[in-house]
Motif scaffolding. Structure first.
Motif, PDB file in Angstrom:
ATOM      1  N   GLY A   1     -12.409  -1.341   2.060  1.00 43.98           N
ATOM      2  CA  GLY A   1     -11.003  -1.087   2.348  1.00 43.98           C
ATOM      3  C   GLY A   1     -10.732   0.240   3.026  1.00 43.98           C
ATOM      4  O   GLY A   1      -9.585   0.622   3.226  1.00 43.98           O
TER       5      GLY A   1
ATOM      6  N   LYS B   1      -7.797   7.505   4.491  1.00 43.36           N
ATOM      7  CA  LYS B   1      -8.433   6.241   4.860  1.00 43.36           C
ATOM      8  C   LYS B   1      -9.342   6.471   6.061  1.00 43.36           C
ATOM      9  O   LYS B   1      -8.984   7.180   6.988  1.00 43.36           O
TER      10      LYS B   1
ATOM     11  N   GLU C   1       2.124   3.152   2.758  1.00 50.84           N
ATOM     12  CA  GLU C   1       0.940   2.529   3.354  1.00 50.84           C
ATOM     13  C   GLU C   1      -0.251   2.596   2.400  1.00 50.84           C
ATOM     14  O   GLU C   1      -1.044   1.667   2.319  1.00 50.84           O
TER      15      GLU C   1
ATOM     16  N   LYS D   1      -0.125   2.496  -0.832  1.00 56.85           N
ATOM     17  CA  LYS D   1       0.085   1.432  -1.820  1.00 56.85           C
ATOM     18  C   LYS D   1      -0.240   0.070  -1.218  1.00 56.85           C
ATOM     19  O   LYS D   1      -0.812  -0.803  -1.861  1.00 56.85           O
ATOM     20  N   SER D   2       0.110  -0.125   0.045  1.00 56.60           N
ATOM     21  CA  SER D   2      -0.153  -1.375   0.737  1.00 56.60           C
ATOM     22  C   SER D   2      -1.660  -1.633   0.870  1.00 56.60           C
ATOM     23  O   SER D   2      -2.134  -2.740   0.614  1.00 56.60           O
ATOM     24  N   VAL D   3      -2.412  -0.617   1.250  1.00 58.17           N
ATOM     25  CA  VAL D   3      -3.856  -0.741   1.400  1.00 58.17           C
ATOM     26  C   VAL D   3      -4.484  -1.066   0.045  1.00 58.17           C
ATOM     27  O   VAL D   3      -5.329  -1.944  -0.072  1.00 58.17           O
ATOM     28  N   TYR D   4      -4.032  -0.371  -0.981  1.00 57.67           N
ATOM     29  CA  TYR D   4      -4.564  -0.573  -2.328  1.00 57.67           C
ATOM     30  C   TYR D   4      -4.266  -1.974  -2.845  1.00 57.67           C
ATOM     31  O   TYR D   4      -5.114  -2.616  -3.434  1.00 57.67           O
ATOM     32  N   SER D   5      -3.061  -2.472  -2.582  1.00 53.94           N
ATOM     33  CA  SER D   5      -2.688  -3.798  -3.083  1.00 53.94           C
ATOM     34  C   SER D   5      -3.430  -4.922  -2.366  1.00 53.94           C
ATOM     35  O   SER D   5      -3.639  -5.987  -2.928  1.00 53.94           O
ATOM     36  N   LYS D   6      -3.858  -4.701  -1.120  1.00 54.38           N
ATOM     37  CA  LYS D   6      -4.619  -5.702  -0.367  1.00 54.38           C
ATOM     38  C   LYS D   6      -6.005  -5.915  -0.963  1.00 54.38           C
ATOM     39  O   LYS D   6      -6.617  -6.944  -0.723  1.00 54.38           O
ATOM     40  N   LEU D   7      -6.501  -4.954  -1.709  1.00 61.74           N
ATOM     41  CA  LEU D   7      -7.848  -5.042  -2.269  1.00 61.74           C
ATOM     42  C   LEU D   7      -7.881  -5.922  -3.509  1.00 61.74           C
ATOM     43  O   LEU D   7      -8.962  -6.350  -3.935  1.00 61.74           O
ATOM     44  N   ASP D   8      -6.757  -6.186  -4.116  1.00 66.02           N
ATOM     45  CA  ASP D   8      -6.727  -6.997  -5.346  1.00 66.02           C
ATOM     46  C   ASP D   8      -6.987  -8.460  -5.081  1.00 66.02           C
ATOM     47  O   ASP D   8      -6.886  -9.022  -4.098  1.00 66.02           O
TER      48      ASP D   8
END
Length: 165
Positions: free
Chosen positions: A88, A100, A156, A158-165
């Motif tokens: 990620g 990132k 952003e 939070k968005s990157v982190y939530s995509k990993l779930d």
């Protein structure tokens, strides 16, 4: 071109401290695994250790075992960073500091770039190049792997982190 600013040395250093602690913990667990697995060939007499010799001394005195041991521990550290960067673009410390790693066009880096970046970071010393390259804010590992490190907005991140779930 990325919509987020490149990251300076201070934030990189703060993230490195977080990641160093996590990486040390992983290497400690890896060491326990190594020492545990070493007991198998010792118990089967495939490797013979003198009775009076400590296991750590045996590893140090056995050239091929010492080299393998060092390679194994370095590989565990490289894997830690390459896994997170390739998955990620963020390690644990980078999430905390909203950083990132990405390609220069803003796209995610691939696994090969992640490994190249981890190997060429030289335990984080590659980040010192950012102090000299204050205009581009790219570290040695960024130049070699063709990447950049950016500072994300809170949203952003939070968005990157939530995509990993």
């Amino acid at each position: 071109m990325s919509q987020f600013p490149r990251t300076g040395f201070g934030r990189r250093l703060a993230s490195w401290v977080y990641d160093a602690l996590a990486c040390i913990a992983i290497i400690m667990v890896s060491e326990v695994l190594f020492l545990t697995l070493l007991q198998i060939p010792l118990a089967l007499d495939l490797l013979v250790k003198p009775e009076e010799m400590d296991v750590s001394q045996f590893i140090a005195d056995t050239t091929w075992l010492s080299l393998f041991h060092q390679f194994y521990l370095v590989a565990c550290g490289v894997f830690f960073f390459a896994y997170f960067w390739g998955k990620g673009g963020q390690t644990i410390g980078m999430r905390a500091w909203r950083l990132k790693v990405q390609n220069l066009d803003g796209s995610p880096i691939n696994k090969k770039q992640a490994v190249i970046r981890a190997v060429t970071a030289f335990l984080g010393l590659g980040n010192l190049v950012v102090l000299l390259d204050f205009k581009n804010k790219r570290a040695l590992q960024d130049y070699i792997a063709g990447t950049e490190m950016v500072t994300l907005s809170k949203e952003e991140n939070k968005s990157v982190y939530s995509k990993l779930d």
